[in-house]
Motif scaffolding. Sequence first.
Motif, PDB file in Angstrom:
ATOM      1  N   GLU A 165      30.826  95.505 127.346  1.00  9.98           N
ATOM      2  CA  GLU A 165      29.863  95.709 128.363  1.00  9.98           C
ATOM      3  C   GLU A 165      28.987  94.508 128.767  1.00  9.98           C
ATOM      4  O   GLU A 165      28.996  94.058 130.071  1.00  9.98           O
ATOM      5  N   HIS A 166      28.725  93.847 127.746  1.00  4.36           N
ATOM      6  CA  HIS A 166      27.707  92.666 128.014  1.00  4.36           C
ATOM      7  C   HIS A 166      28.780  91.775 128.846  1.00  4.36           C
ATOM      8  O   HIS A 166      28.220  90.874 129.655  1.00  4.36           O
ATOM      9  N   LYS A 167      30.117  91.527 128.423  1.00  2.00           N
ATOM     10  CA  LYS A 167      31.005  90.665 128.957  1.00  2.00           C
ATOM     11  C   LYS A 167      31.051  90.629 130.664  1.00  2.00           C
ATOM     12  O   LYS A 167      31.485  90.073 131.234  1.00  2.00           O
ATOM     13  N   ILE A 168      30.706  91.942 131.173  1.00  2.00           N
ATOM     14  CA  ILE A 168      30.980  92.299 132.451  1.00  2.00           C
ATOM     15  C   ILE A 168      29.670  92.317 133.175  1.00  2.00           C
ATOM     16  O   ILE A 168      29.485  92.926 134.271  1.00  2.00           O
ATOM     17  N   GLY A 169      28.489  91.904 132.220  1.00  4.70           N
ATOM     18  CA  GLY A 169      27.234  91.855 132.853  1.00  4.70           C
ATOM     19  C   GLY A 169      26.458  93.145 132.931  1.00  4.70           C
ATOM     20  O   GLY A 169      25.456  93.270 134.036  1.00  4.70           O
ATOM     21  N   LYS A 170      26.772  94.064 132.214  1.00  6.49           N
ATOM     22  CA  LYS A 170      26.218  95.549 132.069  1.00  6.49           C
ATOM     23  C   LYS A 170      25.570  95.691 130.836  1.00  6.49           C
ATOM     24  O   LYS A 170      25.654  95.338 129.948  1.00  6.49           O
ATOM     25  N   THR A 171      24.502  96.539 131.030  1.00 11.82           N
ATOM     26  CA  THR A 171      23.826  96.910 129.686  1.00 11.82           C
ATOM     27  C   THR A 171      23.492  98.361 129.761  1.00 11.82           C
ATOM     28  O   THR A 171      22.753  98.828 130.519  1.00 11.82           O
ATOM     29  N   SER A 172      23.745  99.086 128.722  1.00 13.42           N
ATOM     30  CA  SER A 172      23.579 100.503 128.662  1.00 13.42           C
ATOM     31  C   SER A 172      22.382 100.770 127.786  1.00 13.42           C
ATOM     32  O   SER A 172      21.805 101.947 127.980  1.00 13.42           O
ATOM     33  N   GLY A 173      22.047 100.055 126.960  1.00 12.13           N
ATOM     34  CA  GLY A 173      20.834  99.799 126.057  1.00 12.13           C
ATOM     35  C   GLY A 173      21.209 100.733 124.923  1.00 12.13           C
ATOM     36  O   GLY A 173      20.145 101.441 124.007  1.00 12.13           O
ATOM     37  N   LEU A 174      22.556 101.054 124.614  1.00 11.89           N
ATOM     38  CA  LEU A 174      22.771 102.035 123.295  1.00 11.89           C
ATOM     39  C   LEU A 174      22.370 101.335 122.027  1.00 11.89           C
ATOM     40  O   LEU A 174      21.776 102.143 120.991  1.00 11.89           O
ATOM     41  N   LYS A 175      22.604 100.113 121.704  1.00 11.83           N
ATOM     42  CA  LYS A 175      22.381  99.482 120.621  1.00 11.83           C
ATOM     43  C   LYS A 175      20.992  99.673 120.100  1.00 11.83           C
ATOM     44  O   LYS A 175      20.450  99.829 119.145  1.00 11.83           O
ATOM     45  N   LYS A 176      20.018  99.539 121.148  1.00 12.75           N
ATOM     46  CA  LYS A 176      18.632  99.498 121.008  1.00 12.75           C
ATOM     47  C   LYS A 176      18.361 101.073 120.651  1.00 12.75           C
ATOM     48  O   LYS A 176      17.369 101.213 120.181  1.00 12.75           O
ATOM     49  N   ALA A 177      18.853 101.931 121.673  1.00 13.10           N
ATOM     50  CA  ALA A 177      18.406 103.258 121.325  1.00 13.10           C
ATOM     51  C   ALA A 177      18.827 103.633 119.932  1.00 13.10           C
ATOM     52  O   ALA A 177      18.073 104.437 119.336  1.00 13.10           O
ATOM     53  N   LEU A 178      19.961 103.175 119.230  1.00  8.72           N
ATOM     54  CA  LEU A 178      20.437 103.820 118.122  1.00  8.72           C
ATOM     55  C   LEU A 178      19.518 103.223 117.125  1.00  8.72           C
ATOM     56  O   LEU A 178      19.021 104.011 116.248  1.00  8.72           O
TER      57      LEU A 178
END
Length: 433
Positions: free
Chosen positions: A316-329
């Motif tokens: 996801e980071h490689k295509i320039g997008k961020t879901s925030g999953l890592k932070k949410a977890l």
Amino acid sequence: MMVATDESTSRNAHPLVQALQDEKTPVVKALVQTLTDHFEEQTCLLAICPNSRAVTKAALLAAQEANAPLLFTSTLNQVDRDRGYTGWTHDDLIGFIDRKADQLDLDVPILPCLDHGGPWLKDRHVIEDYTYEEAMSAVKQSLESCIDAGYELLHIDPTVDQRQPDREPTSIDWVVEHTLELIEHAEAYRRGQGRPPISYEVGTEEVHGGLADRDKFERFLEGLDAGLRERGLDDAWPCFVVGKVGTDLDTSYFEPDTARDLTTRTKPYGALVKGHYTDYVDNPDDYPLAGMGGANVGPEFTEEEYKALMDLVDLEHKIGKTSGLKKALREAVVESGRWKKWLHADEEGRAFNELDEERQNWLIRTGSRYVWSDREVSTARARLYENLDGYRDAEGYVLWRIKQAMMKYYHAFNLIDFNSRLERVLLPAQDPA
């Protein structure tokens, strides 16, 4: 076999399940007896903890690919009357399994089981400081809920007495007495509800249960056998006895010689040894060779779920997008407070951020199973999948990763195409003459 309903699937009437169960013998117990009679030291059953929706789906796919029976073994932390950390009641779990089995057109026996049914083995019992009476009452209600939902096996595990100072080992007599109390309660309820026979599992791998000592292990078996006979519950003798076979939270080597010794002690009672903490075990091939009847695996699979999702976050980071999953977890695991129960003695009392980075990462990875159903986490996960649309079948990738981890055990336990071997034993071809 689970009790049929209007929404019953053909899976519920699987021919192998029908062949195993009769009026007196429950399915899992009959399956264990079949192992003893026809597949001694050849095959070990795999029991998977349904600690997330993804793990549960992957388990169904793995069992179908392996063509083997699937035992789901849920703890009261995971699935219970209060919905546990998965958000499922026992009925909810069965409903989810049934729907997915129908959607996937599965053709394997699926046997839901309870893991660690005993007082103070559910986090809520400890956090809310349940009295003995409150904890036992809650467990009995949970056993009833499992029976109502159609569970095939109940693990009866009253090996923790929270009243003991410094978690000293509970006396064997106490463990026997309360194992008998819980089995007697479950049997009375089952019969009162007109339910078919159910299988039982007893004992624990935990040292606090006092069963790590082999002499105490045998005293437990003798006391349980005598008590069941006195109560007229001979038919309820367990098919599995959990033994300490070397594996626990911090070790991963299975001890074949110990397993063989415990198996020798349990077989005269018509039971086989079952191992817990099988996650990431170094030598899974040794389980069937040592005569083990079954093994539970849980945290490993949801950790594979976490690792797969982190791979997707990197993409996801490689295509320039961020879901925030890592932070949410991270935030959800820390806020849950469940990470504290895995702290080592020298870590007690420290804030999460004060722990070594490696330990923080481990606690988040293993603690992720507690928070998959958290709203912020599930929302971020959905956003991740959406962000990767067109780049990766995100859900398919996660399920594949988990399934691959499961297939390792299906191969090691000699379970590939085991249903066909069972059919040859239980469903012999009819003589056309």
